[in-house]
Design an enzyme around this catalytic site. Structure first.
Site: not given
Ligand SMILES: Cc1cc2nc3c(=O)[nH]c(=O)nc-3n(C[C@H](O)[C@H](O)[C@H](O)COP(=O)(O)OP(=O)(O)OC[C@H]3O[C@@H](n4cnc5c(N)ncnc54)[C@H](O)[C@@H]3O)c2cc1C
Ligand code: SF4
Length: 515
Positions: A112, A116, A203, A269, A304, A308, A310, A458
């Site tokens: 990553c 983006c 990220t 992250e 966004h 992906y 990417c 991710e």
């Molecule tokens: C490597 C990585 C990079 C990321 N980078 C960024 C970034 O740069 N900026 C940023 O803003 N975010 C970033 N994210 C965040 C990403 O958008 C969230 O991980 C995603 O939205 C899920 O939220 P959570 O991780 O809190 O999981 P959770 O919300 O805890 O979800 C876990 C599970 O519970 C379910 N769930 C959650 N809420 C509910 C609900 N109300 N009802 C029913 N089911 C539910 C989901 O569907 C999922 O199956 C990144 C995540 C990762 C893993």
């Molecule tokens: S689109 Fe791909 S490379 Fe770009 S920030 Fe997200 S995961 Fe990283």
């Protein structure tokens, strides 16, 4: 605000950051509070575990120097050539080029490259600030354009901070026992607002110059203080970063470069803790307009989810690694090996095809920015929650068990045991054992190690977990129209072609070309 980046006089004196080297230098000497392994990091740039993530961002600059057609664009705001990650999409072609650039950077880094989220935040805020202003008497869009001009002319990296820690997922922000589970305004002055709370999984945030703070979900009237969008210098007073651990991350801190698998590049992250961080009025792009939070989240995730693409660039690397190990093992001509490489390629190109289709099928928004197709973006991201896992499974199949049982580089280099390792771990006689181990470590890195964070998990959760895409796909699947088509042909409710055409709307109108 205690930050060099927000000082306009300081900004005016500086040239834009163009090369990767200049970018790395631009990160030095910032007084950032970054925790890693329970200690404050003196200089993130020089930390061996952090540096590969900085290298990945640096590549976004170097690609722009080497291939300006792909990774830069002329900005109508400044009249200058700017990095494509900072460009506002003025046509479907701009969106398509974003995807092509993302695939190329995935190929070059195998991870990553982090820029983006900021790019997609800038593009979504272009239309949302415009529409908030049109609905009331705010002046967000003009401020936002000033901000874009500034970051374009300096060549900054923007981090997109949307995801809150969220506490009880069944409750709205105002219903949480602890009000800090979502970032909110805690104090207001004539000059701006103070925000507190925490953003999770951010990220590239420590590698960014500015952060765009945004709400993470639909908000109601009681969530008004949570409806805040603003730009904050990454080194602003009141911010603490807590570095996220990645599988096998400390291999970057060991001697040698084989065991890391991909010693040059990694993702990043971190958690961002905000303690009364000040945002001056000029950098506030939403404050209290809770009814626009869902619009922002939907438009951001729409961009966004096709970013992906990417992962198809990263997939190219993994397919190449799988083909190489088959070659090194002397089985590359076996029909099942070739078939597995074909399957991996098919899956990888499916991701790319949906992403790029979403960009081609873009529409112009009221503000003039182009927005890619939401249905296909969601289909693209939903593929991404599955296909890299299958590509990774096939890569592990072709790798053989040695990718998880191989000894360390220290054994390979050892004066006594090294020779035996080279003898017994040899594949084809023309291939050095070290090269065989290097490619196995790369497959380990991408499917179990540091860069599996970017390639697998991710892919699952970034830009929203799978269910979030299913909800969006379900909303747009136009079942009544499709039922009508079926009933018509089955002779249940025959209608004229004109009557059926009249029902074509939304996604189907974009497919068939009716506006
Ligand atoms: C490597 C990585 C990079 C990321 N980078 C960024 C970034 O740069 N900026 C940023 O803003 N975010 C970033 N994210 C965040 C990403 O958008 C969230 O991980 C995603 O939205 C899920 O939220 P959570 O991780 O809190 O999981 P959770 O919300 O805890 O979800 C876990 C599970 O519970 C379910 N769930 C959650 N809420 C509910 C609900 N109300 N009802 C029913 N089911 C539910 C989901 O569907 C999922 O199956 C990144 C995540 C990762 C893993
Ligand atoms: S689109 Fe791909 S490379 Fe770009 S920030 Fe997200 S995961 Fe990283």
């Amino acid at each position: 605000m205690a930050s060099s980046l927000s000082d306009p006089e300081d900004s005016a004196a500086k040239e834009p950051i163009r090369s990767g080297e200049q970018y790395v230098e631009s990160l030095r000497g910032r007084d950032m509070k970054v925790y890693l392994f329970g200690e404050l990091v003196d200089e993130p740039v020089d930390h061996p575990m952090i540096r590969p993530s900085i290298n990945a961002v640096a590549e976004t600059y170097d690609l722009a120097v080497r291939n300006p057609e792909l990774a830069t664009a002329i900005s109508p705001l400044t009249g200058e050539r700017v990095n494509r990650f900072l460009h506002i999409a003025g046509s479907p072609e701009d969106l398509v080029r974003q995807n092509k650039m993302q695939r190329r950077l995935g190929q070059l880094t195998g991870t990553c490259f982090q820029r983006c989220v900021g790019m997609d935040a800038l593009n979504s805020l272009h239309s949302v600030t415009f529409e908030i202003d049109a609905a009331g008497d705010s002046e967000y869009h003009g401020r936002f354009l000033e901000f874009v001009r500034m970051v374009q002319s300096r060549g900054f990296v923007i981090g997109g901070a949307m995801t809150d820690v969220k506490g009880d997922r069944g409750k709205a922000p105002h219903e949480q026992d602890d009000p800090d589970m979502f970032v909110r305004v805690v104090r207001r002055t004539e000059d701006g607002v103070y925000v507190s709370g925490a953003k999770a999984h951010q990220t590239g945030c420590i590698n960014s110059h500015w952060l765009l703070i945004m709400p993470t979900m639909r908000l109601g009237p009681e969530d008004r203080d949570y409806a805040i969008v603003g730009a904050i210098p990454a080194d602003a007073r009141g911010i603490t970063y807590v570095y996220g651990r990645q599988s096998c991350d400390t291999r970057s801190m060991e001697e040698g470069d084989i065991d890391a698998g991909n010693a040059g590049f990694a993702g990043q992250e971190a958690m961002i803790l905000l303690d009364e961080v000040f945002i001056p009025n000029e950098y506030i792009f939403m404050d209290g307009e809770y009814d626009f939070a869902a619009m922002l989240v939907e438009r951001f995730t729409c961009y966004h989810r096709r970013s992906y693409v990417c992962k198809s660039g990263v997939g190219d690397v993994l397919i190449g690694a799988a083909a190489t190990i088959a070659d090194y093992n002397g089985v590359d001509r076996a029909s099942h090996i070739r078939d597995k490489l074909v399957e991996m390629t098919h899956l990888n190109e499916t991701i790319y095809s949906t992403g790029i289709a979403s960009s081609y099928q873009a529409s112009e928004m009221k503000s003039g920015v182009y927005q890619n197709d939401d249905m296909i973006a969601n289909v693209c991201k939903h593929h991404v929650t599955k296909m890299p896992y299958e590509i990774g499974r096939l890569a592990q199949d072709l790798a053989g068990g040695l990718m998880v049982t191989a000894p360390s580089q220290k054994e390979l280099d050892h004066p006594e045991i090294g020779e035996l390792i080279r003898k017994y771990l040899k594949g084809r006689k023309e291939i050095a054992t070290e090269d065989r181990l290097r490619i196995l470590r790369l497959i380990e890195n991408m499917t179990l190690g540091r860069n599996a964070v970017g390639y697998l998990t991710e892919s699952m959760h970034g830009a929203g977990s799978p269910q979030a895409q299913r909800i969006q796909i379900g909303r747009q699947m136009q079942l009544e129209f499709k039922k009508h088509l079926a009933k018509n042909l089955a002779g249940i409710a025959p209608d004229s072609a004109e009557e059926i055409s009249a029902e074509i709307s939304d996604y189907m109108a974009r497919v068939i070309g009716i506006d």
